[in-house]
Design a protein around this motif. Structure first.
Motif, PDB file in Angstrom:
ATOM      1  N   ILE A 237      19.645  14.824  36.260  1.00  0.00           N
ATOM      2  CA  ILE A 237      19.369  15.154  34.858  1.00  0.00           C
ATOM      3  C   ILE A 237      18.182  14.345  34.344  1.00  0.00           C
ATOM      4  CG2 ILE A 237      20.305  15.039  32.509  1.00  0.00           C
ATOM      5  CD1 ILE A 237      23.079  15.473  33.741  1.00  0.00           C
ATOM      6  N   VAL A 238      17.358  15.012  33.543  1.00  0.00           N
ATOM      7  CA  VAL A 238      16.256  14.381  32.827  1.00  0.00           C
ATOM      8  C   VAL A 238      16.582  14.467  31.346  1.00  0.00           C
ATOM      9  CG1 VAL A 238      13.811  14.570  32.226  1.00  0.00           C
ATOM     10  CG2 VAL A 238      14.542  14.976  34.571  1.00  0.00           C
ATOM     11  N   ALA A 239      16.327  13.391  30.623  1.00  0.00           N
ATOM     12  CA  ALA A 239      16.582  13.384  29.182  1.00  0.00           C
ATOM     13  C   ALA A 239      15.398  12.752  28.462  1.00  0.00           C
ATOM     14  CB  ALA A 239      17.854  12.607  28.862  1.00  0.00           C
ATOM     15  N   TYR A 240      15.169  13.225  27.259  1.00  0.00           N
ATOM     16  CA  TYR A 240      14.171  12.661  26.364  1.00  0.00           C
ATOM     17  C   TYR A 240      14.909  12.236  25.099  1.00  0.00           C
ATOM     18  CZ  TYR A 240      10.753  14.833  29.411  1.00  0.00           C
ATOM     19  OH  TYR A 240      10.012  15.191  30.501  1.00  0.00           O
ATOM     20  N   THR A 241      14.656  11.011  24.644  1.00  0.00           N
ATOM     21  CA  THR A 241      15.357  10.506  23.468  1.00  0.00           C
ATOM     22  C   THR A 241      14.361  10.049  22.413  1.00  0.00           C
ATOM     23  OG1 THR A 241      15.449   8.210  24.231  1.00  0.00           O
ATOM     24  CG2 THR A 241      17.250   9.670  24.923  1.00  0.00           C
ATOM     25  N   ASP A 242      14.826  10.004  21.177  1.00  0.00           N
ATOM     26  CA  ASP A 242      14.007   9.464  20.104  1.00  0.00           C
ATOM     27  C   ASP A 242      14.913   9.062  18.950  1.00  0.00           C
ATOM     28  OD1 ASP A 242      11.659   8.594  18.937  1.00  0.00           O
ATOM     29  OD2 ASP A 242      11.000  10.576  18.301  1.00  0.00           O
ATOM     30  N   GLY A 243      14.444   8.107  18.192  1.00  0.00           N
ATOM     31  CA  GLY A 243      15.113   7.688  16.978  1.00  0.00           C
ATOM     32  C   GLY A 243      14.081   7.599  15.880  1.00  0.00           C
TER      33      GLY A 243
ATOM     34  N   ALA B 169      18.528   6.713   8.982  1.00  0.00           N
ATOM     35  CA  ALA B 169      18.086   6.701  10.377  1.00  0.00           C
ATOM     36  C   ALA B 169      18.839   7.769  11.148  1.00  0.00           C
ATOM     37  CB  ALA B 169      18.332   5.322  10.998  1.00  0.00           C
ATOM     38  N   GLY B 170      18.145   8.381  12.083  1.00  0.00           N
ATOM     39  CA  GLY B 170      18.762   9.397  12.919  1.00  0.00           C
ATOM     40  C   GLY B 170      18.223   9.333  14.324  1.00  0.00           C
ATOM     41  N   TRP B 171      18.875  10.068  15.204  1.00  0.00           N
ATOM     42  CA  TRP B 171      18.502  10.065  16.612  1.00  0.00           C
ATOM     43  C   TRP B 171      18.577  11.497  17.127  1.00  0.00           C
ATOM     44  CZ3 TRP B 171      22.083  12.146  19.819  1.00  0.00           C
ATOM     45  CH2 TRP B 171      23.392  12.246  19.317  1.00  0.00           C
ATOM     46  N   GLY B 172      17.884  11.726  18.245  1.00  0.00           N
ATOM     47  CA  GLY B 172      17.936  13.024  18.896  1.00  0.00           C
ATOM     48  C   GLY B 172      17.711  12.859  20.385  1.00  0.00           C
ATOM     49  N   ALA B 173      18.176  13.827  21.144  1.00  0.00           N
ATOM     50  CA  ALA B 173      17.985  13.805  22.590  1.00  0.00           C
ATOM     51  C   ALA B 173      18.036  15.226  23.127  1.00  0.00           C
ATOM     52  CB  ALA B 173      19.067  12.954  23.267  1.00  0.00           C
ATOM     53  N   VAL B 174      17.316  15.434  24.205  1.00  0.00           N
ATOM     54  CA  VAL B 174      17.340  16.692  24.936  1.00  0.00           C
ATOM     55  C   VAL B 174      17.611  16.356  26.392  1.00  0.00           C
ATOM     56  CG1 VAL B 174      15.970  18.680  25.681  1.00  0.00           C
ATOM     57  CG2 VAL B 174      15.708  17.796  23.368  1.00  0.00           C
ATOM     58  N   MET B 175      18.546  17.087  26.995  1.00  0.00           N
ATOM     59  CA  MET B 175      18.861  16.894  28.418  1.00  0.00           C
ATOM     60  C   MET B 175      18.612  18.208  29.144  1.00  0.00           C
ATOM     61  SD  MET B 175      22.455  14.810  27.974  1.00  0.00           S
ATOM     62  CE  MET B 175      22.853  14.835  29.712  1.00  0.00           C
TER      63      MET B 175
END
Length: 195
Positions: free
Chosen positions: A23-29, A39-45
């Motif tokens: 799995i590859v994931a990209y994250t950000d806050g 504040a919030g966060w997000g991710a894509v897998m």
């Protein structure tokens, strides 16, 4: 207690309904610092190979992009509103969603997250740093993934490359940046570094 939360996190990863191989994931806050900071966060897998799919079996969220199914996750922070905490929470949620036995590559644009991840060597209990509740959980999930024999690698990726001053930013005293972007400085996609 931290022990009960750690058991819940491990159970989430052990019984994850995400299916796929590597799995590859990209994250950000992020932080909106307005009158009432939020504040919030997000991710894509997604699957690491073009033939692999990542999806939730039981009808969870997800979208289709370029023929590869992706899982998108996002949320808001409770408690103290802080960008660094949101960045760490995005990583925690990816670790909770990824099956313990899957190899995982996580692309992160926050060097503090990378440095804290690297600092997990020698972890022996409770931390005392900021966002310690989040980082304790991250470290415990990292240990669980290692026990299962799966690899977890964090890679730094440059952020905000659409802004000239960010894209060409130099390190201290005009020297090179401390971190090399995982793209190697070559324009791979429109939104990945160009130098």
């Amino acid at each position: 207690s931290i022990g009960s939360v750690a058991r819940e996190d491990r159970s989430s990863a052990e019984w994850s309904d995400v299916i796929g191989g590597d799995i590859v994931a990209y994250t950000d806050g992020g932080l909106d610092p307005g009158l009432t900071p939020r504040a919030g966060w997000g991710a894509v897998m997604m699957g690491a190979g073009s033939t692999q799919l990542v999806h939730r079996c039981k009808g969870g969220g997800g979208g289709v992009s370029l023929g590869v199914e992706t899982l998108e996750m996002w949320g808001r922070l409770d408690g103290e509103q802080n960008n660094s905490y949101a960045e760490a929470m995005a990583l925690l949620q990816v670790l909770r969603a990824a099956p313990l036995g899957s190899n995982l590559w996580v692309y992160v644009d926050n060097t503090g997250v990378i440095e804290n991840w690297m600092g997990r060597e020698g972890y022996g209990g409770r931390l005392t740093q900021g966002a310690r509740a989040i980082w304790n959980r991250i470290y415990m999930l990292a240990q669980a993934r290692e026990e299962k024999g799966s690899s977890t690698e964090l890679r730094w990726i440059h952020s905000h490359v659409e802004q000239e001053e960010r894209r060409v930013r130099k390190g201290a005293l005009g020297g090179a940046l401390k971190w090399v972007c995982s793209c190697g400085g070559v324009c791979v996609w429109r939104w990945v570094c160009v130098e």
